[in-house]
Design an enzyme around this catalytic site. Structure first.
Site, short mmCIF file in Angstrom:
data_model
loop_
_atom_site.label_atom_id
_atom_site.label_comp_id
_atom_site.label_asym_id
_atom_site.label_seq_id
_atom_site.Cartn_x
_atom_site.Cartn_y
_atom_site.Cartn_z
N ARG A 111 0.84 -1.19 0.00
CA ARG A 111 0.00 0.00 0.00
C ARG A 111 0.88 1.24 0.00
NH1 ARG A 111 -2.85 -0.88 5.52
NH2 ARG A 111 -0.68 -1.47 5.94
N PRO A 209 -16.61 4.95 3.74
CA PRO A 209 -17.13 5.63 2.55
C PRO A 209 -16.28 6.83 2.21
CG PRO A 209 -18.46 6.16 4.46
CD PRO A 209 -17.49 5.10 4.91
N GLY A 210 -16.37 7.29 0.97
CA GLY A 210 -15.57 8.43 0.56
C GLY A 210 -15.98 8.94 -0.80
N GLY A 214 -9.55 5.20 -5.94
CA GLY A 214 -8.64 5.61 -7.00
C GLY A 214 -7.23 5.15 -6.71
N CYS A 217 -3.50 1.74 -8.52
CA CYS A 217 -3.78 0.31 -8.72
C CYS A 217 -5.24 -0.02 -9.07
CB CYS A 217 -3.37 -0.48 -7.47
SG CYS A 217 -1.58 -0.51 -7.17
#
EC number: 1.1.1.22
Length: 396
Positions: A111, A209-210, A214, A217
């Protein structure tokens, strides 16, 4: 690079590179393929961006293989770390054209913002090859990490990476849809996801949530798997809707901002000045690739909004930023004279902003928090209205 200078924002990476150079364990041979001539294992770690029609662009992979193929010593193992479509390892083996060089798929699962930690503390190691001996040699390189190891064929290893990332994208699109449903029914997405997350079959990760998912990857991997599915005449309807739902989520955030500013969903924002907090795709990075924050900013600009933004991860010389927003040095400059403030990236420092000072600078006393990152009560006490995602608005 040979001096140990790391420009990307990745905690611990500069120190790790510096230590490796100082100890003589690490060296760089930029532009010299001859460096592979004495290697036992060669890792291909090149970008595979989204190409025409959404398919993975393998130009960098094929170029490097062509460059090093004849230079690899007999018995060497060529390892593909890049995210590549199923069948790429077989294609690489064909390009190399040597029976004395084995090809192994070993996808990475790092990440951004925690890549060093993730590499040293992996959830699992996946190694795939048609050569059992080569797969075991590569797996042995990670033995000291003590992680579960999956030894499989090359095609399955390549599929693991896509299947994992596309599942995470689906999970995010699902929770964004549930958040919208919560808004319509008067439920609280924070409590809903807390209750879901305690179910061990679901887990608590990727339930926030957001403004949409994006980064470098998920968008390219979902598109690539769609193209792979189409190549074998499989209609992957679930994944197609996951991608479509993500696009709708960004539009929904723009409507939420428009409503908060009093112009109504779908209305023009011409002449409306907005302050944006965050442009990178996630906190802790300087990566703008397929950033949902940038996507929302682009949609706001397309409706005519004047955008002033602050992001602690940006230097100010990133391509495409200046054409879209006016970048400033702190949150207060972003708030000054704005009809509203929009939180698009979950930087920790945004929690410690002097919100009373912000309230005095804003022309419209409203904060649209697309990440549910801030404490609504703190903003309420500062005299600000707070609007999140999947939660009831809070007003002074």
């Amino acid at each position: 690079m040979a001096r140990g200078e790391v420009r990307i924002l990745e905690p611990g990476l500069a120190e790790l590179v510096g230590e490796g150079l100082a100890a003589g364990r690490l060296e760089f041979a930029v532009g010299s393929a001859a460096a592979v001539a004495e290697a036992e294992v060669v890792f291909l770690c090149v970008p595979t961006p989204m190409g025409s029609g959404g398919a993975a662009d393998l130009a960098a992979v094929e170029s490097v293989v062509a460059e090093v193929g004849e230079l690899l010593p007999a018995g060497c193992v060529l390892v593909c770390k890049s995210t590549v479509p199923v069948g790429t390892s077989a294609r690489v083996a064909e390009l190399v054209g040597r029976a004395d060089v084995a090809v192994v798929s070993n996808p990475e699962f790092l990440r951004e913002g925690s890549a060093v930690h993730d590499f040293l503390n992996p959830d699992r190691i996946v190694v795939g090859s048609d050569s059992q001996d080569a797969a075991e040699r590569v797996a042995a390189l990670y033995a000291r990490l003590g992680a579960p190891t999956v030894l499989t064929d090359a095609a399955s290893a390549e599929m693991v990476k896509y299947a994992a990332n596309c599942f995470l994208a689906t999970k995010l699109s699902y929770v964004n849809a549930v958040a919208e449903l919560c808004e319509r029914l008067g439920a609280d997405i924070a409590d809903v996801t807390e209750g879901m997350g305690f179910d061990r079959r679901i887990g608590q990760s990727f339930l926030q949530p957001g403004p949409g998912w994006g980064g470098s990857c998920l968008p390219k991997d979902t598109a690539a798997l769609m193209r792979v599915a189409e190549s074998v005449e499989f209609e992957f309807g679930l994944l197609r809707e996951t991608i479509a739902a993500n696009a709708r989520q960004r539009e929904r955030m723009v409507d939420k901002v428009a409503e908060a500013c009093g112009v109504g969903a779908g209305a023009s924002l011409r002449g409306v000045r907005l302050g944006l907090l965050g442009l990178t795709f996630k906190a802790g990075t300087d990566d703008l690739r397929d950033s949902p924050a940038m996507a929302v900013a682009g949609l706001l600009a397309a409706r005519g909004a004047e955008l002033v933004a602050y992001d602690p991860g940006l230097r100010g010389d990133e391509p495409g930023v200046a054409e879209l927003v006016t970048l400033v040095d702190d949150p207060y400059q972003a708030a000054k004279g704005a009809a509203g403030l929009v939180v698009l990236t979950e930087w920790q420092e945004f929690r410690t902003v002097d919100w009373t000072r912000v309230a005095g600078l804003l022309e419209g006393p409203v904060v649209v928090d697309t990440r549910n990152h801030l404490d609504p009560d703190v903003l309420r006490r500062a005299g600000l209205s707070w609007r999140g995602v999947g939660r009831t608005p809070v007003t002074p």
